[in-house]
Design an enzyme around this catalytic site. Structure first.
Site, PDB file in Angstrom:
ATOM      1  N   ASP A 155     -27.177 -23.930 -10.265  1.00  0.00           N
ATOM      2  CA  ASP A 155     -26.641 -22.846  -9.436  1.00  0.00           C
ATOM      3  C   ASP A 155     -26.071 -23.379  -8.127  1.00  0.00           C
ATOM      4  O   ASP A 155     -26.501 -24.412  -7.624  1.00  0.00           O
ATOM      5  CB  ASP A 155     -27.738 -21.836  -9.115  1.00  0.00           C
ATOM      6  CG  ASP A 155     -28.303 -21.178 -10.366  1.00  0.00           C
ATOM      7  OD1 ASP A 155     -29.027 -21.862 -11.101  1.00  0.00           O
ATOM      8  OD2 ASP A 155     -28.012 -19.994 -10.599  1.00  0.00           O
ATOM      9  N   LYS A 156     -25.133 -22.621  -7.560  1.00  0.00           N
ATOM     10  CA  LYS A 156     -24.598 -22.991  -6.252  1.00  0.00           C
ATOM     11  C   LYS A 156     -25.496 -22.473  -5.134  1.00  0.00           C
ATOM     12  O   LYS A 156     -26.023 -23.246  -4.342  1.00  0.00           O
ATOM     13  CB  LYS A 156     -23.177 -22.441  -6.062  1.00  0.00           C
ATOM     14  CG  LYS A 156     -22.632 -22.734  -4.660  1.00  0.00           C
ATOM     15  CD  LYS A 156     -21.306 -22.066  -4.381  1.00  0.00           C
ATOM     16  CE  LYS A 156     -20.882 -22.334  -2.934  1.00  0.00           C
ATOM     17  NZ  LYS A 156     -19.613 -21.664  -2.595  1.00  0.00           N
TER      18      LYS A 156
END
Length: 669
Positions: A340-341
């Site tokens: 995930d960012k």
């Protein structure tokens, strides 16, 4: 009928598996609220500090109890004759080399600082690391190689290599590689997946046609010692053409590592016109290298593994930044999966052509980019996508509230939801939703106008891969050739990722349609897995069974055994409504005739099967008040005493945590 078809094609994951009420809440209020830690194939969290030091072969020496007792002489002070007698005769009874050589006349030819005492003693460490039988077989293999060379027999067949088997300890492998090449310079060692394979060194044999075997023996020991500022001197030679041939051979094979020069013998005269060839390491070239199997001298490819910690950073952006700092390209990095960012994530990575020391040198620089690297060590190979067991998640869900029109106690609703999902299977694959941000606005503009140049002006600079694609389309045009060039503007690993992303999207939609259509029943035409111990990604077609009408009536199989195919050329589709759904979706996307083997795009996608239901493992949770956690939100401290849920769990590879949360909360994000 049209309405039903449209529903089936456009269906997204709207159904739930469990039947509790759920609750509302907010995730990812800050990156620290969403922590993702990769679980490696051995089941270990990659954020754990490794006990293994940075791999440095030249610092790994055998203990005093393992040193050879036969060798008491310092090779740096030996004459050529003494070194030859001492070292070549370690192959007692099978050397049989250069019977015409008369020792005692070339004592000037010494290796100055060529091999340290520790490295000389390392020769006999083989006996301490290999069992008696393996050590004996290794010596016999070495003798066989020499005998075949002396008898002019070609080295073909199984006897032309010898495997020591898999050596799991990396330090032991390093010692064995060095010790074997020092004891038997006419052999080379090759490492692959922890296995050490020993083979004849054809370059050694070729050099023996030009110089005595004793000289060749010592020359390759000198190369493997790689001692800075050392030199090796061949025996004096009066034949200029012969010296030229030796110069040519060494420069052709090892010119990137060493240089050669000719010097007259100290007592050089017209009556004694002998000239010596001296070999020295090039400046800054005395680094580990691996002799090739094809007669060419090559530097050993360096692979350095590390754990990457990043915060609120897209993975491709992180890789691009690391590549710039290390002077390599993004495709030199390999990884097991994407993360995930908006989160704090930990994942294993491997970079090619970068030493552990070089990677450590940029630690301070990358901290400014919210990245850290640790567990840095040398390894034998790169990583591949899917080379992980799963991911561990530590998540904070904030601003907890009841569902609309639900007046029950919030704490009871939360505990009910978590406990319900804790014991039941959960659908865990979903495609993340699009957001209304500058990146997606630029994409929408392109889809509406096909204006690559205009889209470039809208696309943020940090979106490296999107900009690379747009630049190719702007340069080559919106043609088939332009699209192919745009595709190849991505590194291979990224191209594969996009194929996997599309395949996963279709698979997600298929799961949703399957559950909405048939629920938890196993029906005729379903595909089921016959071996529950096999990982999804490695499930062979022979273990996938098509459910019959009789098996449906007898309830032979359970919902957790049902699998669906991920697109590819080597899969079968269900033989029920779902099979028709797959064909309609592929037709919608213009892929009804695609075999997923496209040479022009260098695509070769076999496909696989995945179970439609998975269990979260090691699930734990705690209800807390927000003021108990020191967290920043949107640049300001959270000071409302609202209820939050801390939840931790493990998921298999390719599973989305947000889907697990959606099932718990009965709430879309």
């Amino acid at each position: 009928m049209e309405e039903d078809t449209d529903f089936r094609i456009r269906f997204s994951s709207l159904c739930f598996i469990t039947d509790h009420v759920g609750f509302h809440g907010t995730i990812k209020s800050s990156p620290s609220d969403f922590v993702v830690i990769e679980i490696d194939e051995q089941g270990q969290l990659v954020n754990k500090a490794s006990d293994e030091p940075i791999h440095k072969v030249n610092k790994i020496l055998p203990g005093p109890n393992n040193l050879a007792k036969k060798t008491n002489l310092d090779p740096q002070n030996l004459s050529f004759e003494e070194r030859s007698n001492q070292e070549v005769n370690t192959l007692a009874g099978c050397s049989g080399d250069d019977q015409n050589y008369e020792p005692g006349s070339e004592k000037e030819d010494t290796i100055e600082d060529g091999t340290s005492k520790g490295e000389e003693e390392n020769i006999d460490v083989l006996g301490s690391l290999l069992d008696e039988k393996t050590n004996e077989l290794l010596n016999r293999f070495a003798c066989d190689v020499k005998e075949k060379w002396n008898s002019k027999t070609e080295l073909i067949g199984p006897s032309s290599e010898f495997s020591l088997g898999r050596i799991l300890d990396k330090n032991q492998r390093a010692i064995l590689h060095s010790a074997i090449r020092q004891k038997f310079p006419f052999l080379i060692t090759v490492g692959k997946n922890s296995e050490i394979v020993v083979k004849p060194n054809l370059e050694y044999k070729e050099l023996c046609h030009l110089v005595s075997e004793e000289e060749a023996f010592d020359f390759f020991k000198y190369l493997d010692a790689k001692k800075e500022n050392s030199k090796f001197t061949f025996k004096p030679d009066i034949n200029k053409d012969h010296r030229k041939a030796v110069h040519h051979f060494i420069n052709k094979k090892f010119g990137n590592l060493v240089e050669t020069k000719s010097f007259p013998e100290p007592n050089y005269s017209a009556d004694n016109p002998k000239v010596m060839i001296t070999v020295r390491f090039r400046e800054k070239a005395h680094k580990p290298r691996k002799r090739s199997l094809h007669g060419c001298q090559e530097r050993r490819v360096i692979y350095t593994a590390f754990t990457l910690r990043k915060e609120n950073l897209e993975m491709f952006e992180a890789v691009g930044f690391l590549a710039i700092k290390l002077g390599v390209i993004p495709s030199d990095f390999s990884y097991a999966g994407l993360k995930d960012k908006k989160a704090i994530t930990y994942q294993a990575m491997v970079v090619r052509k970068v030493t552990p020391e070089r990677l450590k040198n940029i630690e301070k620089e990358i901290e400014k980019k919210r990245m850290n690297v640790f567990n840095i060590q040398s390894v034998d190979d790169s990583l591949r996508l899917g080379q992980l067991k799963g991911n561990h998640f530590d998540i904070v869900i904030r601003n907890l509230k009841n569902q609309i029109n639900d007046s029950a106690n919030l704490r009871e609703r939360i505990l009910e939801a978590v406990e319900n999902v804790k014991v039941k299977a959960v659908q865990l694959f979903l495609t993340p939703e699009e957001l209304d941000d500058p990146v997606n606005r630029a994409k929408k503009y392109f889809l509406q106008t096909e204006d690559a140049k205009g889209t470039l002006s809208l696309m943020p600079e940090f979106k490296v891969r999107e900009r690379a694609l747009l630049e190719s389309l702007h340069r080559f045009g919106m043609t088939e050739e332009g699209c192919i060039q745009a595709w190849f503007s991505f590194p291979h690993s990224m191209r594969i990722f996009y194929v996997h992303a599309y395949s996963s999207k279709i698979w997600n939609e298929a799961v949703s349609y399957r559950l909405a259509t048939y629920g938890s029943r196993v029906v005729e035409g379903d595909l089921v897995c016959l071996d529950e111990d096999i990982d999804d990604e490695h499930l062979p077609s022979s273990k996938v069974h098509l459910v019959t009408e009789e098996e449906e009536s007898a309830n032979t199989y359970a919902i957790h055994q049902v699998v669906l195919p991920v697109l590819g050329y080597n899969i079968q589709y269900p033989k029920n409504k779902l099979g028709k759904w797959y064909q309609e979706v592929l037709s919608r996307d213009g892929l009804q005739t695609c075999r997923f083997k496209i040479p022009t795009l260098k695509l070769n996608v076999p496909g696989c099967y995945r179970k439609i239901l998975k269990h979260p493992c090691n699930l734990s949770y705690q209800l807390i008040e927000d003021h108990d956690i020191d967290v920043m939100k949107e640049g300001s401290h959270i000071d409302e005493a609202t209820l939050s849920l801390l939840i931790s769990f493990d998921l298999d590879a390719s599973c989305y945590a947000t889907v697990c949360l959606r099932e718990i909360m009965k709430h879309d994000f």
